[in-house]
Structures are given as structure tokens and as C-alpha cells.
Design a protein around this motif. Structure first.
Motif, PDB file in Angstrom:
ATOM      1  N   VAL A  76     -10.917   2.886   0.254  1.00 42.65           N
ATOM      2  CA  VAL A  76     -10.603   3.031  -1.166  1.00 42.65           C
ATOM      3  C   VAL A  76     -11.853   3.423  -1.952  1.00 42.65           C
ATOM      4  N   THR A  77     -12.984   2.828  -1.603  1.00 40.20           N
ATOM      5  CA  THR A  77     -14.251   3.171  -2.264  1.00 40.20           C
ATOM      6  C   THR A  77     -14.592   4.632  -2.044  1.00 40.20           C
ATOM      7  N   TYR A 111      -9.265  -1.182   9.491  1.00 36.33           N
ATOM      8  CA  TYR A 111      -8.279  -1.238   8.414  1.00 36.33           C
ATOM      9  C   TYR A 111      -6.909  -1.532   9.011  1.00 36.33           C
ATOM     10  N   ASN A 135     -11.322  -1.741   2.034  1.00 36.04           N
ATOM     11  CA  ASN A 135     -12.126  -1.558   0.826  1.00 36.04           C
ATOM     12  C   ASN A 135     -13.017  -0.334   0.945  1.00 36.04           C
ATOM     13  N   ARG A 189       0.817  -1.211   0.000  1.00 35.85           N
ATOM     14  CA  ARG A 189       0.000   0.000   0.000  1.00 35.85           C
ATOM     15  C   ARG A 189       0.851   1.261   0.000  1.00 35.85           C
ATOM     16  N   GLY A 239      -4.020   3.115  -0.067  1.00 35.88           N
ATOM     17  CA  GLY A 239      -4.538   2.040  -0.902  1.00 35.88           C
ATOM     18  C   GLY A 239      -3.419   1.234  -1.529  1.00 35.88           C
ATOM     19  N   SER A 297      -5.507  -1.629  -5.746  1.00 29.82           N
ATOM     20  CA  SER A 297      -6.644  -0.700  -5.700  1.00 29.82           C
ATOM     21  C   SER A 297      -6.707   0.180  -6.941  1.00 29.82           C
ATOM     22  N   HIS A 298      -5.668   0.112  -7.753  1.00 29.04           N
ATOM     23  CA  HIS A 298      -5.537   1.013  -8.895  1.00 29.04           C
ATOM     24  C   HIS A 298      -6.731   0.943  -9.843  1.00 29.04           C
ATOM     25  N   ALA A 351      -9.814   0.015  -9.271  1.00 32.23           N
ATOM     26  CA  ALA A 351     -11.024   0.578  -8.669  1.00 32.23           C
ATOM     27  C   ALA A 351     -10.990   2.100  -8.676  1.00 32.23           C
TER      28      ALA A 351
END
Length: 435
Positions: free
Chosen positions: A268-269, A206, A265, A160, A281, A285-286, A288
Motif C-alpha cells: 500500500v505504501t 502479504y 503495508n 480488501r 488494499g 488503506s484509504h 494512507a
């Protein structure tokens, strides 16, 4: 990420063809539990089912086809299993070796537990005799090592870094943070100027976003070696890191009422949806983020450490692939393991799925071909860390010991000293029961 064939093609010069590399029978670390080593028949493989699994299947199918062509009378059956139910599937397989696969993919935090349960084959000598293994990232190598013995091959690594909104930073005249203290200050500036945004979106659940704060301040999760560990989350250094992370929960950055229950998640969302100025992230995660509202309006840098110019140690996540002790096809299974984890295959999986290679040279090539990878490669190069190599970690993780600690602090139910002391006791109970 748009898949590119360039990386795979450019690796041709790097890779010694796996069929050639494995032409000679490998040295072995000991026989399988079955006492057999059949050189033909059916090999069963369990791999994880990914979101959008077809590109992964195509890469694996190519490896399997070459393997079957080389070994007449041998067939490989690949089954893709859900990640969420892997623990139950593996437990059932270990209890009934006849139903177990010859090889399986597993999370790198699962290694010690699988070894304790007698599930994985010791392939120390085979790994040492594999020419490509010398280029394995040290953190990835540790992820397949228990008490100095090797139980598989690293397949890919996940790490991350810090995502931030370039449009927001430009508007507010901000620069990418260079220390964790500057990170906290920048987050609060964003929140003050734009109350509709989280400054740095964080999550009480997290764990892998919080660990860099502990490690950057000199703390550790546990101390010990050889399978014997003692918790260290209540040390003075660890408490400084816990305090630095939990101080980010508040109305001036990420309100506890909304952020205490967030996992990775969720954060990141939120960032991808344009609800935060920054987020921690992964390279994974890229896609998304690219699919979200912030596409074209963000950048990534390594998460900074305590001093300017330093990088906070990140959790080295990822998956491995190993041979089960119950296999009756030891030699074939080890060869297939090395082919599935080879430089060529990892390069193709990067092109197809975005999985970050575990080989340092392949990863550098990936960074050269795809600029978004560079901050994550730099983070790994600065020194990533992992969880204790103890079978107790599975219990600690599933019992939510660390998320509970963070949430107790951000909710105000306990102070840092009390919450970390209580978490340390739970961890020590788990380490003690693991032997």
C-alpha cells in the motif's frame, strides 16, 4: 476520509435506542466463571489503541457516559492497549482473572484461541435476543462463532479490493481488469510500458492479499468443522491459486528480489507513493492512499475472480468485542458490549475512524454517503471468507507458514507442489496439537 455526521444522523430512524433495547434483563447462556453478577461497581474495558486514537475515544466516551448515567453506582474504566502486545496482555489476564477486564476488543482471527483458553463468555442467547443482531453480516457473525456458540459481538469489518491508477490506465488505454488472468496481463503491460513502476505490487509476506487467489480458484486453507481441521493448501485447486499469485513475482511485474519480503503495508505504501500501477488494499488503506502522491489519480474496484464479472473472495478481517468469563458483572458487561457494538456506535466509528460497519444496513448507508466504500461493500456482498475457526490458526499465523510457502516459491527454492505440501504438513501439525 472527511468525517461526516450525516451517517450518524440518518441512522436515527434505523436504530432502536440501545438503552430501550436492553431495558429488560437478557436471557443468558450460562454463568460467568466468577459465579457473581454484581449490578454496580467498576467495569474495566480494554480497547485497541489506533493510529490517531482521539476520534475513537470520543465515540467511546459518549457510549460510556450514557451507560453510567443509566446505571447509578457503576463506573466504566477504558484502557487503550497496543495491538502489538495484545497477546501478552490477554495471556496474563487469563492467568490472573483479578487483573482481567470485563470486556475486551480482539481480532476476529483470535476468537477460537480465546475460547479454547477459556477467556470469552458464551453469549449465544443474549446475541440471539438482540434485535439488531439480525442485520449482522454473515461473515462477521461467523467471526464470533465457535462450534455453533457465540462469544462476543462484531465491532467492525475490514476487506480488501483493487486500487488502480486512473492516470496510468488512461495513458496506456487500459481498462479495469475483469478477471484474474486479465489482472496479470494488465500488470505486465504497465511494467513493460513503464519500467519504473510495479504493474501490480505484491508481497511474499502479504497473506491476506494472496488468499483471494486461492479462494477464487476453488481452493481452501483447510477443511473440517467442530474444531477439527486438516490443511487443504496442497489441493489441486489451491495450488492453481498459489501459482496464479506467485507468478506475479518477476522482472515483468514485481521483481522477487524487491517484492518477496513485502507485507501488506509495504504494498500500500508503494502504491500511495506512486510506485505501482495497481495494489490490493483495504478500506482501511484509504486514508494512507489519500495522503500519498496518487491522491486524485486512482480508483478502486473489487478484485476480480476467475470468470468475467465475478469477484474473488476476500478475507473478512476486522475486530470484535467480547465479555470475559472471569467477569463479576455479567449482565452489565453484556449490556455494555451491545452498546459498544450497536448500529449507532458503529455508524459513529465509521464517521470518526472509517471502520466499516458489520451491519449490512448500516454499511449500505455508509456506501451511499461515502462513494469510496462501495467497492468494499460490493466485495463483502459477493461473499468474503475467513481463516479456520481453530485455536491452531494463531500458531500457523505467528509461525509464518503461508508467507514462507510463498517466498520459497518466488525465490525458486521450491516448486508449488513441494512448498504447498510442506506448508500443509506444518498446518496439520498445528491443527493436531490444538486437539
Amino acid at each position: 476520509m472527511k468525517p461526516s455526521a450525516r451517517l450518524t444522523v440518518s441512522l436515527a430512524a434505523l436504530c432502536v435506542t440501545v438503552l430501550t433495547a436492553t431495558a429488560c434483563a437478557p436471557r443468558t447462556s450460562g454463568g460467568s466463571a466468577s459465579g457473581r453478577d454484581d449490578r454496580s461497581g467498576t467495569l474495566r474495558v480494554w480497547l485497541f489503541q489506533e493510529v490517531g486514537n482521539e476520534p475513537k475515544e470520543k465515540v467511546v466516551d459518549t457510549v460510556v457516559a450514557a451507560f453510567e448515567k443509566k446505571h447509578e453506582g457503576t463506573e466504566v474504566e477504558v484502557e487503550y492497549i497496543p495491538v502489538e502486545t495484545r497477546a501478552q496482555r490477554v495471556k496474563a489476564a487469563l492467568n490472573d482473572p483479578k487483573s482481567a477486564p470485563d470486556l475486551m476488543e480482539y481480532g476476529n482471527t483470535d476468537t477460537a484461541g480465546h475460547v479454547r483458553d477459556g477467556g470469552l463468555l458464551d453469549v449465544t442467547e443474549e446475541f440471539a435476543g438482540w434485535d439488531e443482531a439480525k442485520d449482522t453480516d454473515p461473515a462477521a457473525r461467523r467471526s464470533v462463532t465457535v462450534d455453533g456458540r457465540v462469544y462476543g459481538a462484531p465491532l467492525y469489518v475490514g476487506v480488501r479490493a483493487l486500487y488502480y491508477r486512473t492516470d496510468v490506465f488512461e495513458e496506456l488505454g487500459l481498462r479495469a481488469p475483469r478477471t484474474l488472468a486479465e489482472l496479470a496481463g494488465t500488470a505486465r503491460k504497465i511494467r513493460a510500458a513503464k519500467p519504473g513502476l510495479y504493474g501490480l505490487v505484491v508481497g511474499g509476506a502479504y497473506t491476506y492479499g494472496a488468499l483471494p487467489f486461492i479462494w477464487a480458484h476453488g481452493g481452501e486453507l483447510a477443511t473440517g468443522t467442530g474444531g477439527s481441521y486438516a490443511s487443504a493448501v496442497d489441493s489441486a485447486a489451491a495450488r492453481k491459486g498459489i501459482e496464479a499469485y506467485t507468478s506475479l513475482f518477476g522482472d515483468d511485474n514485481c521483481p522477487a528480489a524487491k517484492c518477496a519480503g513485502m507485507g501488506g503495508n509495504d504494498t500500500v505504501t508503494a502504491f500511495a507513493a506512486g510506485k505501482a500501477g495497481m495494489a490490493i488494499g483495504g478500506d482501511f488503506s484509504h486514508a494512507a492512499v489519500e495522503a500519498g502522491k496518487v491522491k486524485g489519480k486512482y480508483a478502486v474496484v473489487p478484485l476480480p475472480g476467475v470468470t468475467s464479472g465475478s469477484v474473488a473472495p476476500a478475507f473478512a478481517g476486522g475486530n470484535n468485542i467480547g465479555v470475559l468469563r472471569s467477569t463479576s458483572h455479567r449482565t452489565l458487561a453484556v449490556e455494555l458490549m451491545r452498546q459498544l457494538a450497536s448500529k449507532r456506535t458503529q455508524a459513529e466509528l465509521f464517521d470518526a475512524m472509517g471502520f466499516l460497519p458489520t451491519f449490512t444496513d448500516v454499511r449500505q448507508q455508509a456506501a451511499a454517503e461515502e462513494p469510496f466504500v462501495k467497492p468494499f461493500v460490493d466485495t463483502l456482498a459477493a461473499g468474503a471468507k475467513s481463516v479456520p475457526a481453530s485455536p491452531a490458526w494463531a500458531r500457523i499465523d505467528s509461525s509464518l507458514v503461508l508467507p514462507t510457502m510463498f517466498q520459497e516459491i518466488v525465490s525458486g527454492r521450491k516448486d508449488v507442489a513441494t512448498a504447498s505440501r510442506d506448508a500443509a504438513k506444518k498446518m496439520d501439525d498445528a491443527f493436531g496439537s490444538a486437539g
